[in-house]
Design a protein around this motif. Sequence first.
Motif, PDB file in Angstrom:
ATOM      1  N   MET A   1      36.495  10.568   3.213  1.00  0.00           N
ATOM      2  CA  MET A   1      37.484  10.789   2.390  1.00  0.00           C
ATOM      3  C   MET A   1      37.651  11.803   1.142  1.00  0.00           C
ATOM      4  SD  MET A   1      40.750   8.021   3.102  1.00  0.00           S
ATOM      5  CE  MET A   1      40.995   7.376   1.606  1.00  0.00           C
ATOM      6  N   LEU A  30      49.014  10.963  22.287  1.00  0.00           N
ATOM      7  CA  LEU A  30      48.050  10.025  22.457  1.00  0.00           C
ATOM      8  C   LEU A  30      47.157   9.918  23.006  1.00  0.00           C
ATOM      9  CD1 LEU A  30      51.050   6.836  21.961  1.00  0.00           C
ATOM     10  CD2 LEU A  30      49.936   8.863  19.893  1.00  0.00           C
ATOM     11  N   LYS A  31      46.980  10.515  24.055  1.00  0.00           N
ATOM     12  CA  LYS A  31      45.693  10.753  25.224  1.00  0.00           C
ATOM     13  C   LYS A  31      44.588  11.923  24.531  1.00  0.00           C
ATOM     14  CE  LYS A  31      48.752  12.188  27.912  1.00  0.00           C
ATOM     15  NZ  LYS A  31      49.569  13.206  29.414  1.00  0.00           N
ATOM     16  N   LEU A  32      45.307  12.100  23.680  1.00  0.00           N
ATOM     17  CA  LEU A  32      44.056  13.543  22.834  1.00  0.00           C
ATOM     18  C   LEU A  32      43.396  12.396  21.475  1.00  0.00           C
ATOM     19  CD1 LEU A  32      46.660  16.226  23.009  1.00  0.00           C
ATOM     20  CD2 LEU A  32      44.710  15.442  24.389  1.00  0.00           C
ATOM     21  N   VAL A  33      41.980  13.203  21.477  1.00  0.00           N
ATOM     22  CA  VAL A  33      41.709  11.886  20.376  1.00  0.00           C
ATOM     23  C   VAL A  33      40.440  12.902  19.766  1.00  0.00           C
ATOM     24  CG1 VAL A  33      41.875   9.908  20.975  1.00  0.00           C
ATOM     25  CG2 VAL A  33      39.851  11.171  22.350  1.00  0.00           C
ATOM     26  N   GLN A  34      40.613  13.940  20.182  1.00  0.00           N
ATOM     27  CA  GLN A  34      39.468  15.197  18.888  1.00  0.00           C
ATOM     28  C   GLN A  34      39.441  14.963  17.968  1.00  0.00           C
ATOM     29  OE1 GLN A  34      42.326  15.555  20.472  1.00  0.00           O
ATOM     30  NE2 GLN A  34      43.284  17.570  20.411  1.00  0.00           N
ATOM     31  N   LYS A  35      38.877  15.133  17.367  1.00  0.00           N
ATOM     32  CA  LYS A  35      38.254  14.981  15.549  1.00  0.00           C
ATOM     33  C   LYS A  35      39.959  15.600  14.692  1.00  0.00           C
ATOM     34  CE  LYS A  35      35.140  14.443  12.926  1.00  0.00           C
ATOM     35  NZ  LYS A  35      36.274  13.183  12.251  1.00  0.00           N
ATOM     36  N   SER A  36      40.342  16.751  14.763  1.00  0.00           N
ATOM     37  CA  SER A  36      41.355  16.990  14.254  1.00  0.00           C
ATOM     38  C   SER A  36      42.482  17.937  14.975  1.00  0.00           C
ATOM     39  CB  SER A  36      41.030  18.097  12.484  1.00  0.00           C
ATOM     40  OG  SER A  36      40.059  19.172  13.272  1.00  0.00           O
ATOM     41  N   PHE A  38      45.816  17.304  15.402  1.00  0.00           N
ATOM     42  CA  PHE A  38      47.016  16.759  15.460  1.00  0.00           C
ATOM     43  C   PHE A  38      48.286  17.160  15.116  1.00  0.00           C
ATOM     44  CE2 PHE A  38      44.506  12.956  17.784  1.00  0.00           C
ATOM     45  CZ  PHE A  38      45.433  13.225  18.560  1.00  0.00           C
ATOM     46  N   GLU A  84      48.212   5.732  15.221  1.00  0.00           N
ATOM     47  CA  GLU A  84      47.415   6.140  13.885  1.00  0.00           C
ATOM     48  C   GLU A  84      47.566   7.536  14.010  1.00  0.00           C
ATOM     49  OE1 GLU A  84      44.465   3.270  11.876  1.00  0.00           O
ATOM     50  OE2 GLU A  84      43.345   4.718  10.555  1.00  0.00           O
ATOM     51  N   HIS A  85      47.646   8.198  15.319  1.00  0.00           N
ATOM     52  CA  HIS A  85      47.595   9.324  15.378  1.00  0.00           C
ATOM     53  C   HIS A  85      48.726   9.766  14.670  1.00  0.00           C
ATOM     54  CE1 HIS A  85      46.844   7.395  18.935  1.00  0.00           C
ATOM     55  NE2 HIS A  85      46.598   8.612  18.824  1.00  0.00           N
ATOM     56  N   TRP A  88      47.550  10.569  11.228  1.00  0.00           N
ATOM     57  CA  TRP A  88      46.578  12.032  11.344  1.00  0.00           C
ATOM     58  C   TRP A  88      47.362  13.295  11.758  1.00  0.00           C
ATOM     59  CZ3 TRP A  88      43.749   9.326  16.184  1.00  0.00           C
ATOM     60  CH2 TRP A  88      42.368   8.490  15.705  1.00  0.00           C
ATOM     61  N   ASN A 114      43.333   7.333   5.640  1.00  0.00           N
ATOM     62  CA  ASN A 114      43.891   8.388   5.285  1.00  0.00           C
ATOM     63  C   ASN A 114      44.141   8.764   4.780  1.00  0.00           C
ATOM     64  OD1 ASN A 114      42.587   9.226   9.212  1.00  0.00           O
ATOM     65  ND2 ASN A 114      44.241   6.589   8.359  1.00  0.00           N
TER      66      ASN A 114
ATOM     67  N   LYS B  42      36.998   6.885  18.382  1.00  0.00           N
ATOM     68  CA  LYS B  42      36.667   8.065  17.001  1.00  0.00           C
ATOM     69  C   LYS B  42      36.916   7.233  15.535  1.00  0.00           C
ATOM     70  CE  LYS B  42      40.578  11.068  15.421  1.00  0.00           C
ATOM     71  NZ  LYS B  42      41.691  12.073  15.272  1.00  0.00           N
ATOM     72  N   ASN B  81      40.467   9.352  29.000  1.00  0.00           N
ATOM     73  CA  ASN B  81      39.795   8.237  28.796  1.00  0.00           C
ATOM     74  C   ASN B  81      39.716   6.812  28.796  1.00  0.00           C
ATOM     75  OD1 ASN B  81      40.608   9.584  25.954  1.00  0.00           O
ATOM     76  ND2 ASN B  81      42.836   9.472  26.839  1.00  0.00           N
TER      77      ASN B  81
END
Lengths: 194, 423
Positions: A1, A30-36, A38, A84-85, A88, A114, B42, B81
Amino acid sequence: MQSFTKVKTLITPLDKVNVDTDQIVPKQFLKLVQKSGFGKFLFYNWRYDDNEQLKSDFVLNDLKYKNSKILVAGDNFGCGSSREHAVWALQDYGFSVVISTSFADIFYSNCFKNGILPIILDSKTVEKLQQETTEVEVDLKNQIIKTSSQTIPFDIDSHKKKILLEGLDDIAHTLLYEKQISEFEKQSKIPSVL
Amino acid sequence: MNITEKILARASGRQRVSPDDVVFANVDKVMVHDVSGPGVIKVFDKLKKQGINVDKLWDPTKVWVAEDHFVPSADKVSAENIVKLSNFTKNYGIEKHFKYGMGQYGICHTLSHEEALVLPGEVYVGGDSHTNTTGALGSFACGLGHTDVAYVLLNGKIWFKVPQTLYFKLNGKLPDHVMAKDFILKIIGDITTEGGAYKAMQFGGSGINEMSVESRLTLCNMTTEAGAKNGIVEPDQKVVDYLSSRGATNISLIKGDDDAEYEKIYEYEGSEMEPLIAKPFSPENISIVREAPSVELNKSYIGSCTGAKYEDLVAAAKILKGRTVKIRTEILPASISIYKRAMEDGLLKIFLDAGVTVGPPTCGACCGAHMGVLAKDEICISTTNRNFPGRMGHVDSQTYLSSPLVAAASAVTGKITDPRDLK
């Protein structure tokens, strides 16, 4: 961080109350969980029309605020789901400070995980800040916000301040004390519940 | 100490705690689902990059996993997922993974009571804001963000600030046409959606003693909409019977002390309660059903952790028996166990005869995920918990929140209807 010390930018005034996490990031993302990434979904339904074109009347689409890192919104910001998205997305978009009269508990807590600084101020001050047209400085170390005309102090828990200043999230901060923790655990006899 | 304080004291190994104390509590149970699970994965990936060991969970037997938001898989991404979640539980040795298409599964907050996964006195955290629901069993139950859940999964502990407690006392039984949903809407209307912020909301009094466990679950479920840290009811014999009939053993009851303190006590008379709705776009925007605006509804939705437990379906069936719906109506039992009982007891036939579409257990359209989301300008009456803009679909759709009785009565007339006014 990343560590947080000071930011100085224009304020993005979001004149809305009870902004819930679904307004911040709608459920379909919300389905997406790629690292960045958003950030592009932030306030999606307010930013884009049905044809995915930018809506000219939404404040984030005003080029003036392109480099703003400070969001000022109405009461009860971040209510609704625990996603938490939401944090993000704010961070990925470029915000590092969110100011409101109150925050929902889980959202508030997620901010510190974050590197986002949430600041609680009274409603008069929030209204005034939303009208500020020149750059504003948020100084975490001294716990003040400097506008062209005044200096506004703000409160923050000392531990939370420390982790933001040092750029540590809760887990990284805890790990600094790994030795003491394992010592303590050897000696402690905390009973398990029931 | 009151019950919330007592649970937190015991979990943190202290004799006594007071509101605003910060305690480091042992956690008894943890839940993640198909949205928070991938979020936690993640966070784990990030920790791994920082050199933190995430090879083992603190205790996989205390963790369970639900598939509820986007199941049966709504599209390719949600299908992926689910695969990710299955790999996660396999790699970490989590056996309690309730998979759709493989027997019992359902909404996480419904499984917590249907499967007796949480017991009175326990500290239970989940990666979902409505984790508060399970406080109705006499546990300290609250939702956390992904990072906090990841921390608990690795360490089995987390810190809490002991909340102040608001006590809601219900004197006397609710009338037959009034449900727990009406009572919690009344409370949220009175204290606002910020009124419970970082507080415990405890329910008690003769009206609560009379209430079924499922009704108490409805109350605690929507403490989230008042911003509360947790909702809680002191457990009694009803809770013991409920949980032991679902296979739980070693249930001990925990109650507050006689001199327990509360920040504020609110009193309500059961006999004065009315069927209520929350109008768009906030759960605090309350109106008595008989004074509701006359709007043409497009849809009635009976589903979610809030409004699709067994007794919610019984309430809907009472209204729909021998009647036909006038607008699109969907009923989605909150778990397979509830679905089965509804089939065995003839409720599904009543629904199908009335013209209702009965769907599989899922969060579905409650969170606007799938299974009947709303189009632009559509208006829905729903037994769910939130009516924020766009919550159930298009940002220009509208949702009125109500009890299952009101949602079913309104399905029959196409207008917002008090169940007493049905012909």
